[in-house]
Design a protein around this motif. Structure first.
Motif: not given
Length: 223
Positions: A87-88, A151, A164, A166-169, A171, A217
């Motif tokens: 994750k971030r 996408r 796209p 995972p959001e936590k990394t 997105a 992004f």
């Protein structure tokens, strides 16, 4: 508990010498000098390790002098756990130099990358649903997202392909160059606009209009 032991053993086996590294910060790739010791303990019972992910999705100890298929981590069980935790980095430590973190119990595994931390390496099919999936970073069927052709986003400046993630990394993830090459014949371009990015993607008999929503992004080096 098995994973915690695995993480600790892996880190302690590495030579704990002082390392001075020029580390590019996320997206800008601006050289930043930082220092660390693999396995250092800034707080009681806390260990810190430092990793690097290349543009092929291979994971290395950051201070490995040679980074190739021989020296990257290949144990699938470890990779799945590591990337599911990724994750971030909002820990307050090394946030600029290592913008991601993969916690493992009381271990802090700081991560930097050549482009993005998620790199899609294979297109696979779900054996139950038949849906197409993008697998990433050596995790096989354990690390996947649903393949969404509309996408896909191609960066015009360098031709890199994104999808796209995972959001936590963050997105968005990078599509490995070999996979991008396999997909390249299916992109449709506007013949009237030279050097323009593709507008559509033809896949499994269907024509998808590309949304290009991932553009926000992505930043080039030096932006």
């Amino acid at each position: 508990m098995m994973y915690l032991g695995h993480c600790t053993m892996r880190g302690l086996l590495h030579k704990q010498n002082l390392c001075w590294n020029k580390v590019p910060s996320y997206k800008t790739h601006t050289p930043v000098t930082t220092s660390y010791i693999q396995g250092q303990s800034p707080d009681p019972k806390v260990r810190e390790y430092f990793y690097y992910i290349d543009h092929q999705g291979q994971l290395f100890l950051d201070d490995a002098k040679v980074k190739n298929f021989i020296t990257c981590f290949k144990d699938k069980q470890f990779l799945v756990f590591f990337f599911k935790q990724l994750k971030r980095n909002l820990s307050g430590r090394y946030e600029k130099e290592f913008p991601y973190i993969s916690p493992c119990g009381k271990e802090r595994n700081f991560v930097r990358c050549d482009d993005l931390p998620v790199v899609f390496t294979h297109i696979i099919k779900d054996e139950v649903s038949g849906k197409e999936l993008l697998s990433y970073c050596g995790g096989g069927e354990k690390l996947v997202v649903t393949f969404e052709p509309e996408r896909l986003f191609m960066l015009p400046e360098n031709g890199r392909l994104y999808h796209p993630a995972p959001e936590k990394t963050g997105a968005v993830g990078l599509v490995k160059s070999a996979v991008a090459f396999e997909l390249s014949p299916f992109f449709v371009y506007n013949a009237d606009v030279a050097s323009a990015p593709p507008t559509h993607f033809r896949w499994n008999g269907k024509l998808y209009r590309l949304t290009n929503e991932l553009a926000r992004f992505i930043q080039l080096s030096g932006d």
